[in-house]
Design a protein around this motif. Sequence first.
Motif, PDB file in Angstrom:
ATOM      1  N   ALA A 397       0.836  -1.202   0.000  1.00 26.76           N
ATOM      2  CA  ALA A 397       0.000   0.000   0.000  1.00 26.76           C
ATOM      3  C   ALA A 397       0.871   1.253   0.000  1.00 26.76           C
ATOM      4  CB  ALA A 397      -0.928  -0.002   1.203  1.00 26.76           C
ATOM      5  N   GLY A 398       1.953   1.216   0.777  1.00 23.79           N
ATOM      6  CA  GLY A 398       2.872   2.356   0.809  1.00 23.79           C
ATOM      7  C   GLY A 398       3.557   2.575  -0.525  1.00 23.79           C
ATOM      8  N   ALA A 399       4.041   1.494  -1.124  1.00 24.68           N
ATOM      9  CA  ALA A 399       4.737   1.608  -2.411  1.00 24.68           C
ATOM     10  C   ALA A 399       3.805   2.143  -3.491  1.00 24.68           C
ATOM     11  CB  ALA A 399       5.297   0.247  -2.815  1.00 24.68           C
ATOM     12  N   SER A 400       2.568   1.667  -3.507  1.00 21.85           N
ATOM     13  CA  SER A 400       1.603   2.158  -4.488  1.00 21.85           C
ATOM     14  C   SER A 400       1.316   3.640  -4.277  1.00 21.85           C
ATOM     15  CB  SER A 400       0.303   1.355  -4.395  1.00 21.85           C
ATOM     16  OG  SER A 400       0.511   0.006  -4.753  1.00 21.85           O
ATOM     17  N   SER A 401       1.335   4.074  -3.019  1.00 18.91           N
ATOM     18  CA  SER A 401       1.065   5.486  -2.734  1.00 18.91           C
ATOM     19  C   SER A 401       2.186   6.390  -3.218  1.00 18.91           C
ATOM     20  CB  SER A 401       0.836   5.695  -1.229  1.00 18.91           C
ATOM     21  OG  SER A 401       2.039   5.582  -0.493  1.00 18.91           O
ATOM     22  N   ALA A 402       3.380   5.839  -3.444  1.00 25.13           N
ATOM     23  CA  ALA A 402       4.466   6.650  -3.998  1.00 25.13           C
ATOM     24  C   ALA A 402       4.098   7.121  -5.400  1.00 25.13           C
ATOM     25  CB  ALA A 402       5.772   5.848  -4.022  1.00 25.13           C
ATOM     26  N   TYR A 403       3.542   6.209  -6.206  1.00 22.01           N
ATOM     27  CA  TYR A 403       3.116   6.573  -7.558  1.00 22.01           C
ATOM     28  C   TYR A 403       1.956   7.560  -7.518  1.00 22.01           C
ATOM     29  CZ  TYR A 403       6.026   2.692  -9.121  1.00 22.01           C
ATOM     30  OH  TYR A 403       7.093   1.872  -9.366  1.00 22.01           O
ATOM     31  N   LEU A 404       1.016   7.322  -6.620  1.00 23.58           N
ATOM     32  CA  LEU A 404      -0.105   8.240  -6.450  1.00 23.58           C
ATOM     33  C   LEU A 404       0.403   9.633  -6.081  1.00 23.58           C
ATOM     34  CD1 LEU A 404      -3.106   9.014  -5.918  1.00 23.58           C
ATOM     35  CD2 LEU A 404      -2.786   8.110  -3.599  1.00 23.58           C
ATOM     36  N   THR A 405       1.339   9.692  -5.158  1.00 27.11           N
ATOM     37  CA  THR A 405       1.826  10.973  -4.649  1.00 27.11           C
ATOM     38  C   THR A 405       2.445  11.822  -5.751  1.00 27.11           C
ATOM     39  OG1 THR A 405       2.203  10.084  -2.428  1.00 27.11           O
ATOM     40  CG2 THR A 405       3.432  12.066  -3.037  1.00 27.11           C
ATOM     41  N   VAL A 406       3.414  11.265  -6.489  1.00 27.74           N
ATOM     42  CA  VAL A 406       4.108  12.097  -7.481  1.00 27.74           C
ATOM     43  C   VAL A 406       3.228  12.398  -8.689  1.00 27.74           C
ATOM     44  CG1 VAL A 406       6.376  11.286  -6.746  1.00 27.74           C
ATOM     45  CG2 VAL A 406       5.212  10.114  -8.610  1.00 27.74           C
ATOM     46  N   SER A 407       2.148  11.650  -8.869  1.00 26.37           N
ATOM     47  CA  SER A 407       1.275  11.926 -10.006  1.00 26.37           C
ATOM     48  C   SER A 407       0.229  12.981  -9.695  1.00 26.37           C
ATOM     49  CB  SER A 407       0.575  10.645 -10.479  1.00 26.37           C
ATOM     50  OG  SER A 407      -0.350  10.179  -9.519  1.00 26.37           O
ATOM     51  N   GLU A 408       0.065  13.357  -8.424  1.00 26.35           N
ATOM     52  CA  GLU A 408      -0.987  14.325  -8.108  1.00 26.35           C
ATOM     53  C   GLU A 408      -0.493  15.612  -7.457  1.00 26.35           C
ATOM     54  OE1 GLU A 408      -3.811  12.478  -5.470  1.00 26.35           O
ATOM     55  OE2 GLU A 408      -2.408  12.322  -3.803  1.00 26.35           O
ATOM     56  N   ILE A 409       0.780  15.693  -7.067  1.00 26.28           N
ATOM     57  CA  ILE A 409       1.228  16.862  -6.301  1.00 26.28           C
ATOM     58  C   ILE A 409       2.011  17.877  -7.130  1.00 26.28           C
ATOM     59  CG2 ILE A 409       1.246  15.606  -4.114  1.00 26.28           C
ATOM     60  CD1 ILE A 409       4.299  15.439  -4.319  1.00 26.28           C
ATOM     61  N   PHE A 410       2.136  17.640  -8.446  1.00 25.07           N
ATOM     62  CA  PHE A 410       2.819  18.593  -9.316  1.00 25.07           C
ATOM     63  C   PHE A 410       1.854  19.068 -10.408  1.00 25.07           C
ATOM     64  CE2 PHE A 410       6.220  15.874  -7.607  1.00 25.07           C
ATOM     65  CZ  PHE A 410       7.006  16.847  -6.995  1.00 25.07           C
ATOM     66  N   PRO A 411       2.123  20.232 -11.014  1.00 22.27           N
ATOM     67  CA  PRO A 411       1.217  20.773 -12.038  1.00 22.27           C
ATOM     68  C   PRO A 411       1.003  19.819 -13.212  1.00 22.27           C
ATOM     69  CG  PRO A 411       2.747  22.459 -11.309  1.00 22.27           C
ATOM     70  CD  PRO A 411       3.207  21.172 -10.694  1.00 22.27           C
ATOM     71  N   MET A 412      -0.158  19.931 -13.841  1.00 24.78           N
ATOM     72  CA  MET A 412      -0.545  18.991 -14.880  1.00 24.78           C
ATOM     73  C   MET A 412       0.446  18.923 -16.030  1.00 24.78           C
ATOM     74  SD  MET A 412      -3.318  18.391 -17.658  1.00 24.78           S
ATOM     75  CE  MET A 412      -1.853  18.436 -18.649  1.00 24.78           C
ATOM     76  N   GLU A 413       1.021  20.063 -16.410  1.00 23.00           N
ATOM     77  CA  GLU A 413       1.933  20.091 -17.545  1.00 23.00           C
ATOM     78  C   GLU A 413       3.213  19.293 -17.287  1.00 23.00           C
ATOM     79  OE1 GLU A 413      -0.118  24.156 -17.364  1.00 23.00           O
ATOM     80  OE2 GLU A 413       0.603  22.633 -15.983  1.00 23.00           O
ATOM     81  N   THR A 414       3.520  19.052 -16.029  1.00 20.18           N
ATOM     82  CA  THR A 414       4.756  18.337 -15.670  1.00 20.18           C
ATOM     83  C   THR A 414       4.480  16.913 -15.186  1.00 20.18           C
ATOM     84  OG1 THR A 414       4.745  18.984 -13.320  1.00 20.18           O
ATOM     85  CG2 THR A 414       5.681  20.557 -14.885  1.00 20.18           C
ATOM     86  N   ARG A 415       3.204  16.502 -15.205  1.00 19.81           N
ATOM     87  CA  ARG A 415       2.824  15.277 -14.489  1.00 19.81           C
ATOM     88  C   ARG A 415       3.578  14.038 -14.969  1.00 19.81           C
ATOM     89  NH1 ARG A 415      -2.316  16.069 -14.094  1.00 19.81           N
ATOM     90  NH2 ARG A 415      -1.914  16.947 -12.038  1.00 19.81           N
ATOM     91  N   ALA A 416       3.520  13.736 -16.244  1.00 18.71           N
ATOM     92  CA  ALA A 416       4.162  12.518 -16.736  1.00 18.71           C
ATOM     93  C   ALA A 416       5.661  12.571 -16.527  1.00 18.71           C
ATOM     94  CB  ALA A 416       3.845  12.310 -18.214  1.00 18.71           C
ATOM     95  N   MET A 417       6.262  13.740 -16.751  1.00 22.89           N
ATOM     96  CA  MET A 417       7.708  13.861 -16.576  1.00 22.89           C
ATOM     97  C   MET A 417       8.087  13.750 -15.101  1.00 22.89           C
ATOM     98  SD  MET A 417      10.151  14.001 -18.634  1.00 22.89           S
ATOM     99  CE  MET A 417      11.843  13.684 -18.119  1.00 22.89           C
ATOM    100  N   ALA A 418       7.237  14.274 -14.209  1.00 24.08           N
ATOM    101  CA  ALA A 418       7.515  14.149 -12.780  1.00 24.08           C
ATOM    102  C   ALA A 418       7.456  12.687 -12.347  1.00 24.08           C
ATOM    103  CB  ALA A 418       6.522  14.987 -11.970  1.00 24.08           C
ATOM    104  N   ILE A 419       6.424  11.971 -12.802  1.00 21.20           N
ATOM    105  CA  ILE A 419       6.332  10.536 -12.498  1.00 21.20           C
ATOM    106  C   ILE A 419       7.574   9.825 -13.006  1.00 21.20           C
ATOM    107  CG2 ILE A 419       5.060   8.403 -12.966  1.00 21.20           C
ATOM    108  CD1 ILE A 419       2.549  10.191 -13.327  1.00 21.20           C
TER     109      ILE A 419
END
Length: 517
Positions: A397-419
Amino acid sequence: MAQTSAPQPASAGPVLGTITTGVPARLDRLPWSRWHWMIVIGLGTVWILDGLEVTTVGNIAGRLSEPGSGLSVTSAQITGIAAALYVAGACSGALFFGWLTDRFGRKKLFMITLAVYLTATALTAVSFAPWWFFTFRFLTGFGIGGEYAAINSAIDELIPSKYRGRVDLIINGSYWLGAVGGSLLSIVALNTSIFPENVGWRLTFALGVVLGLVILLVRRHVPESPRWQFIHGYGDEADRLVTEVEKEVEREKGGKLPSPAGTITIHQRAGIGFGIIARTVFTKYTRRSVLGLSLFIGQAFLYNAITFGFGAILTTFFDVGTGSTGYYFAVIAAGNFLGPLLLGRLFDTVGRRVMISSTYLISGALLFVTAWLFDRGSLDATSLTACWCVVLFFASAGASSAYLTVSEIFPMETRAMAIAFFYAIGTAAGGITGPLVFADLTKSGKVGDTVLAFCIGASLMCAAGLVAAFLAVKAEGRSLEDIATPLSSAEQADPADPADPAGPAGPAEPTEQAGRR
């Protein structure tokens, strides 16, 4: 939707201007529907393939190193070199395809990356020499890494805000359904009374190709992200797509949808340069960057080391036959899937900070206990598997939340690159180093060396949990545009990092509260 430029036909290219759109709020206020299930099945099932891939290699490592396999490799090369190359490919693919995903759209890239995976896996199945096997393990990872960036972006942009946490966790956790399948498949494939030694392991990779082709057929019906469309000059297409979805949902539910909660004004742009992305992620959102790296490094070391090395531990210390390791791995894989499945809802209700920090800290503490019991000689193959099952229930659950976290806490234009960036850097630090270090420690046959590997993983998980306790962002129930204002927003300012306790509460905009509970 107001727009300064004239409407264009759907087939036209991007038309850049300034638009005011309610698309984010309209998407976030949708009730759960068949359309959302189509998104989950079309995009989320790729994690099953990843789980199948990684687990298969871990379980067949012993067989590939035996005479008659058709490859002249050692078990340490499979769990060390091949594993590290797979992860290195995933890191490279994430960065390469992540940039393309932000620039050219989610849909194009999640079709291309799956095609890369299918081709590389098929060629792995016909390996005739170690260099060929290692090359296509790298390229298989290259395709999977691209999937992480494209698909996590699309999922979070299409799923309503009040369901985003649990859906993202369960989808990422579905990796372990593939792991269960890979474990059970290896039992059959490695049975020499059914398949010859040089055939069974090839069939496991061939099955991955078959599953990938099925997913490719389903994925054709998954749409482009409307959020990506309205920012990149396809505002009319985004509006039409969401209108069609709304009509479909209203027919299914038998009633009118509530009014959306607001609009956002966007200065459209064709693309975002690396310089702007870097400044945004590392200067404006410094604390969030520290959080993302901590979560990824902790889970990447633990998971890549153990996933690739668990079979070697069973055969080295407990004399478990190579054809039987799949039974044990299927058990811990089931525990891994149950973690996100049963705990996922709490990330949307109890909240991100409490759940992320607690899952990391609990799993780290339990792994320390497992290391102590292993060092004392108190465990056998069955009890070690039981301990790992409990550890990984929380860690998953923690590991999955890492992906959730970086995909939602940065602006949309940078989302895929941030992930892509956080996955690549975190996984390179933990996912490449982990298998190499773990393989070197476990092959020594010394209990103390394996205990050390356990303790390293536990320490990194606990450290990440402490970082999350202080820096995790309150994202539950909030729209993506509320959590991080788009760079293209007409109202974009430069507030202090919202993750900083000393700064303001965040860039909340009164018109973008569609998902707030």
